[in-house]
Design a protein around this motif. Sequence first.
Motif, PDB file in Angstrom:
ATOM      1  N   LEU A   1      11.071  54.296  30.717  1.00  0.00           N
ATOM      2  CA  LEU A   1      10.291  55.052  31.707  1.00  0.00           C
ATOM      3  C   LEU A   1       9.517  56.183  31.048  1.00  0.00           C
ATOM      4  O   LEU A   1       8.344  56.397  31.351  1.00  0.00           O
ATOM      5  CB  LEU A   1      11.219  55.607  32.794  1.00  0.00           C
ATOM      6  N   GLN A   2      10.165  56.918  30.142  1.00  0.00           N
ATOM      7  CA  GLN A   2       9.494  58.044  29.497  1.00  0.00           C
ATOM      8  C   GLN A   2       8.277  57.573  28.712  1.00  0.00           C
ATOM      9  O   GLN A   2       7.204  58.187  28.762  1.00  0.00           O
ATOM     10  CB  GLN A   2      10.471  58.772  28.583  1.00  0.00           C
ATOM     11  N   THR A   3       8.428  56.431  27.990  1.00  0.00           N
ATOM     12  CA  THR A   3       7.305  55.913  27.209  1.00  0.00           C
ATOM     13  C   THR A   3       6.146  55.508  28.107  1.00  0.00           C
ATOM     14  O   THR A   3       4.974  55.811  27.827  1.00  0.00           O
ATOM     15  CB  THR A   3       7.779  54.711  26.382  1.00  0.00           C
ATOM     16  N   VAL A   4       6.481  54.838  29.218  1.00  0.00           N
ATOM     17  CA  VAL A   4       5.432  54.391  30.136  1.00  0.00           C
ATOM     18  C   VAL A   4       4.712  55.579  30.762  1.00  0.00           C
ATOM     19  O   VAL A   4       3.478  55.631  30.810  1.00  0.00           O
ATOM     20  CB  VAL A   4       6.038  53.476  31.218  1.00  0.00           C
ATOM     21  N   VAL A   5       5.486  56.547  31.253  1.00  0.00           N
ATOM     22  CA  VAL A   5       4.882  57.692  31.921  1.00  0.00           C
ATOM     23  C   VAL A   5       4.029  58.501  30.955  1.00  0.00           C
ATOM     24  O   VAL A   5       2.903  58.902  31.277  1.00  0.00           O
ATOM     25  CB  VAL A   5       5.979  58.568  32.562  1.00  0.00           C
ATOM     26  N   MET A   6       4.553  58.748  29.747  1.00  0.00           N
ATOM     27  CA  MET A   6       3.782  59.529  28.785  1.00  0.00           C
ATOM     28  C   MET A   6       2.530  58.791  28.345  1.00  0.00           C
ATOM     29  O   MET A   6       1.477  59.402  28.087  1.00  0.00           O
ATOM     30  CB  MET A   6       4.652  59.873  27.565  1.00  0.00           C
ATOM     31  N   GLY A   7       2.611  57.443  28.253  1.00  0.00           N
ATOM     32  CA  GLY A   7       1.413  56.675  27.931  1.00  0.00           C
ATOM     33  C   GLY A   7       0.342  56.828  28.993  1.00  0.00           C
ATOM     34  O   GLY A   7      -0.849  56.995  28.679  1.00  0.00           O
ATOM     35  N   GLN A   8       0.758  56.805  30.263  1.00  0.00           N
ATOM     36  CA  GLN A   8      -0.208  56.983  31.344  1.00  0.00           C
ATOM     37  C   GLN A   8      -0.768  58.404  31.369  1.00  0.00           C
ATOM     38  O   GLN A   8      -1.955  58.604  31.637  1.00  0.00           O
ATOM     39  CB  GLN A   8       0.465  56.662  32.688  1.00  0.00           C
ATOM     40  N   VAL A   9       0.088  59.375  31.106  1.00  0.00           N
ATOM     41  CA  VAL A   9      -0.374  60.767  31.074  1.00  0.00           C
ATOM     42  C   VAL A   9      -1.389  60.965  29.947  1.00  0.00           C
ATOM     43  O   VAL A   9      -2.409  61.662  30.109  1.00  0.00           O
ATOM     44  CB  VAL A   9       0.822  61.720  30.920  1.00  0.00           C
TER      45      VAL A   9
ATOM     46  N   ILE B   1       6.384  63.863  46.466  1.00  0.00           N
ATOM     47  CA  ILE B   1       5.240  63.950  45.554  1.00  0.00           C
ATOM     48  C   ILE B   1       5.621  63.463  44.157  1.00  0.00           C
ATOM     49  O   ILE B   1       4.908  62.663  43.537  1.00  0.00           O
ATOM     50  CB  ILE B   1       4.716  65.391  45.504  1.00  0.00           C
ATOM     51  N   VAL B   2       6.782  63.913  43.659  1.00  0.00           N
ATOM     52  CA  VAL B   2       7.213  63.522  42.311  1.00  0.00           C
ATOM     53  C   VAL B   2       7.467  62.022  42.240  1.00  0.00           C
ATOM     54  O   VAL B   2       7.023  61.340  41.308  1.00  0.00           O
ATOM     55  CB  VAL B   2       8.470  64.318  41.917  1.00  0.00           C
ATOM     56  N   SER B   3       8.191  61.478  43.221  1.00  0.00           N
ATOM     57  CA  SER B   3       8.470  60.035  43.206  1.00  0.00           C
ATOM     58  C   SER B   3       7.183  59.229  43.341  1.00  0.00           C
ATOM     59  O   SER B   3       7.047  58.167  42.720  1.00  0.00           O
ATOM     60  CB  SER B   3       9.432  59.687  44.336  1.00  0.00           C
ATOM     61  N   GLY B   4       6.229  59.716  44.142  1.00  0.00           N
ATOM     62  CA  GLY B   4       4.960  59.012  44.279  1.00  0.00           C
ATOM     63  C   GLY B   4       4.168  58.986  42.984  1.00  0.00           C
ATOM     64  O   GLY B   4       3.584  57.954  42.620  1.00  0.00           O
ATOM     65  N   VAL B   5       4.126  60.102  42.280  1.00  0.00           N
ATOM     66  CA  VAL B   5       3.409  60.156  41.006  1.00  0.00           C
ATOM     67  C   VAL B   5       4.035  59.196  40.001  1.00  0.00           C
ATOM     68  O   VAL B   5       3.328  58.439  39.308  1.00  0.00           O
ATOM     69  CB  VAL B   5       3.403  61.601  40.464  1.00  0.00           C
ATOM     70  N   LEU B   6       5.360  59.193  39.907  1.00  0.00           N
ATOM     71  CA  LEU B   6       6.033  58.271  38.985  1.00  0.00           C
ATOM     72  C   LEU B   6       5.755  56.822  39.347  1.00  0.00           C
ATOM     73  O   LEU B   6       5.499  55.985  38.474  1.00  0.00           O
ATOM     74  CB  LEU B   6       7.538  58.541  38.997  1.00  0.00           C
ATOM     75  N   LEU B   7       5.822  56.511  40.646  1.00  0.00           N
ATOM     76  CA  LEU B   7       5.596  55.135  41.080  1.00  0.00           C
ATOM     77  C   LEU B   7       4.184  54.669  40.759  1.00  0.00           C
ATOM     78  O   LEU B   7       3.977  53.545  40.279  1.00  0.00           O
ATOM     79  CB  LEU B   7       5.869  55.042  42.585  1.00  0.00           C
TER      80      LEU B   7
ATOM     81  N   LEU C   1      -2.591  49.630  42.604  1.00  0.00           N
ATOM     82  CA  LEU C   1      -3.012  49.753  44.006  1.00  0.00           C
ATOM     83  C   LEU C   1      -1.877  49.385  44.950  1.00  0.00           C
ATOM     84  O   LEU C   1      -1.700  50.023  46.001  1.00  0.00           O
ATOM     85  CB  LEU C   1      -4.229  48.862  44.255  1.00  0.00           C
ATOM     86  N   TRP C   2      -1.090  48.374  44.580  1.00  0.00           N
ATOM     87  CA  TRP C   2       0.091  48.033  45.386  1.00  0.00           C
ATOM     88  C   TRP C   2       1.085  49.188  45.392  1.00  0.00           C
ATOM     89  O   TRP C   2       1.729  49.459  46.420  1.00  0.00           O
ATOM     90  CB  TRP C   2       0.753  46.770  44.844  1.00  0.00           C
ATOM     91  N   ALA C   3       1.230  49.867  44.261  1.00  0.00           N
ATOM     92  CA  ALA C   3       2.146  51.010  44.191  1.00  0.00           C
ATOM     93  C   ALA C   3       1.706  52.121  45.135  1.00  0.00           C
ATOM     94  O   ALA C   3       2.538  52.737  45.817  1.00  0.00           O
ATOM     95  CB  ALA C   3       2.228  51.534  42.758  1.00  0.00           C
ATOM     96  N   ILE C   4       0.395  52.372  45.188  1.00  0.00           N
ATOM     97  CA  ILE C   4      -0.112  53.385  46.120  1.00  0.00           C
ATOM     98  C   ILE C   4       0.172  52.979  47.562  1.00  0.00           C
ATOM     99  O   ILE C   4       0.599  53.798  48.388  1.00  0.00           O
ATOM    100  CB  ILE C   4      -1.621  53.600  45.890  1.00  0.00           C
ATOM    101  N   ALA C   5      -0.046  51.696  47.871  1.00  0.00           N
ATOM    102  CA  ALA C   5       0.217  51.215  49.233  1.00  0.00           C
ATOM    103  C   ALA C   5       1.694  51.330  49.581  1.00  0.00           C
ATOM    104  O   ALA C   5       2.056  51.749  50.696  1.00  0.00           O
ATOM    105  CB  ALA C   5      -0.258  49.763  49.361  1.00  0.00           C
ATOM    106  N   ILE C   6       2.570  50.980  48.648  1.00  0.00           N
ATOM    107  CA  ILE C   6       4.016  51.077  48.894  1.00  0.00           C
ATOM    108  C   ILE C   6       4.415  52.513  49.152  1.00  0.00           C
ATOM    109  O   ILE C   6       5.212  52.808  50.069  1.00  0.00           O
ATOM    110  CB  ILE C   6       4.789  50.480  47.698  1.00  0.00           C
ATOM    111  N   TYR C   7       3.878  53.413  48.366  1.00  0.00           N
ATOM    112  CA  TYR C   7       4.222  54.825  48.540  1.00  0.00           C
ATOM    113  C   TYR C   7       3.842  55.316  49.934  1.00  0.00           C
ATOM    114  O   TYR C   7       4.646  55.948  50.625  1.00  0.00           O
ATOM    115  CB  TYR C   7       3.518  55.658  47.469  1.00  0.00           C
ATOM    116  N   PHE C   8       2.626  55.008  50.369  1.00  0.00           N
ATOM    117  CA  PHE C   8       2.181  55.494  51.676  1.00  0.00           C
ATOM    118  C   PHE C   8       2.951  54.823  52.813  1.00  0.00           C
ATOM    119  O   PHE C   8       3.266  55.467  53.816  1.00  0.00           O
ATOM    120  CB  PHE C   8       0.683  55.266  51.839  1.00  0.00           C
ATOM    121  N   ILE C   9       3.277  53.548  52.666  1.00  0.00           N
ATOM    122  CA  ILE C   9       4.039  52.867  53.726  1.00  0.00           C
ATOM    123  C   ILE C   9       5.434  53.464  53.848  1.00  0.00           C
ATOM    124  O   ILE C   9       5.909  53.768  54.955  1.00  0.00           O
ATOM    125  CB  ILE C   9       4.108  51.353  53.435  1.00  0.00           C
TER     126      ILE C   9
END
Length: 367
Positions: A117-125, A265-271, A284-292
């Motif tokens: 998770l840390q590698t993925v998140v830092m790569g996106q950041v 907010i934190v869980s949404g950003v990670l997702l 885009l599916w992740a954004i939809a899941i978060y809002f639902i």
Amino acid sequence: MVERKERAQARAKATANAPGPTEIRSQLVRSELLKASVWIGLALFVGVCVILIQPILLIFAGIVMASMLDGGTRLLGRVLPIARGWRLLIVCLSLVVFLVWTMMFAGSQIADQAATLQTVVMGQVERIAAWASEHGMGNLQLDTKTITDNLAGTFGRVTAAVGTVLGALTSLVMVLVLGIFIAIEPRLYERGVAWMLPMKSRENFYITTARMGFTLRRLMAGRLLGMLVEGIGTWLACLMVGIPMAALMGLLTGLLAFIPNIGAIVSGVLLVLVGFSAGTDTGLWAIAIYFIVQTVDGYLIVPMVAKQTVDLAPALVLGAQILFGALLGIMGLFLADPIVAMIKVALEREAERNAGALPKTKAAASP
């Protein structure tokens, strides 16, 4: 000679009964000293609370845990009419079984996912930072240590010991044990506190604590229901659309749901970061899941719980989280919502007492 001895004895007796140099005969001085001692005692009490803020927060966390255990025991009593002690034992064993299952069966999978998770998140950041630099938003140099230090500074350093792995485990065990002891016989501790209060204040104390207990049980029940719905919903939805680390995303979303506003907010950003790491469609599916998920929790679960408890304004809760998080650290952030709820119940009870005493005061003042 006899008269001289009698006069000496009289002087000695008068001297013995006379006020000494430390005797304060002025009523004004005595009154001012009494006021000063009260203020000094209050200042010392506040100082002790500041020094002992970490154990105080752990004790309050134990009370919150006791309210959850007591609420589960009461709820179980509706379907299982047995003695309260046996129902509490069933609830505690269920909690222990869940924790053991999480560590033994789900722990290995979640640990493997957490390692990436840390590698993925830092790569996106880093990708976001590079995009910002390309569009003239400055040269952003972000690494794990910088982000961790900023988060630690944001959430305060008063409870820094809880942030370590050993400190977190020790604190968790202490909270669980304290919560179990309080849940076994809550009336015992309530009577002990009431015994230290004046007789005229005990009835109001019992009424206030009863309302606080009711509010805290319902509030924690709503939190647990929201955590369950958000965690399981996110996990199943991530599995359906192929978002990586679905189990870890569900676990983090469920745990962070305990913290209103900030946790979402934190869980949404990670997702979203993890979703876009697998592609644009997955993001885009992740954004939809978060809002639902957040819509279901915000418009179904939260209003249902608010009808049974104190209805806390979102801005009030967010402000308390910012304040307690900055002053008291991560423990203050987690406990901001229950603390605000307890303060509101106490203020409402005080306003009720004042409203009840107002007609009597007017009647007494009328001729």
